[in-house]
Design an enzyme around this catalytic site. Sequence first.
Site, PDB file in Angstrom:
ATOM      1  CE  LYS A 118      -2.674   3.063   2.686  1.00  0.00           C
ATOM      2  NZ  LYS A 118      -2.813   3.577   4.047  1.00  0.00           N
ATOM      3  CG  ASP A 172      -7.779   4.156   2.701  1.00  0.00           C
ATOM      4  OD1 ASP A 172      -8.711   3.719   1.985  1.00  0.00           O
ATOM      5  OD2 ASP A 172      -7.792   5.297   3.200  1.00  0.00           O
TER       6      ASP A 172
END
Length: 217
Positions: free
Chosen positions: A121, A139
């Site tokens: 991420k 997220d």
Amino acid sequence: MTKKEKAAFVMSTLDALYPEVPIPLQHQDAYTLLVAVLLSAQCTDVRVNQVTPLLFERARTPYEMVQLSVEEIEDIIRPCGLAPRKSKAIHQLSQILIDQHKGQVPQSFEALEALPGVGHKTASVVMSQAFGVPAFPVDTHIHRLMYRWTLSNGKNVVQTEKDAKRLFPQERWNKLHLQIIYFGREYCPARGHNPYQCPICRKIGRKELFKNVAPHD
């Protein structure tokens, strides 16, 4: 609606609400963005943006950062949480950037994910927001909303990312992931969410969202 039609509805709604989307984390370049994203793990962007000016006043480059001790970094970033782990990662990755990348942040997922404290991420955020490479960082907001909108099964963030990349055009990824984050914060929070009042959920939200919720709660 088909999933493709739902995806088109999501994009048109978000474009109307958020024609421009600033990058939430304050930064000056790829390195300061990398550090800010690392600090944002289990911490709000607001808190990170309060802490990073203090850190970057002391060190804005890998060369300056390694002149600080891990303990000095830890003292500055403590409000962000997980300070012992994050301070070590920041110090170590700064040294690796100097030793292996001439002090520059590498422009590849593989090289970024090889750095301490940098997962997929974080690498995706840097590739997208610093270098403009198409990426879809997932997220908690994006994971939650993709499930609520029946665009993903909510199994895990890996599956959510695959579904998002399949449903949305690649040229939209970098802006769209930010639009979804802003929408999640403003209209579709994890708690206290009323799907009847949500501009997207009221049209395409999962049926279970509407159980035990009155339209005007």
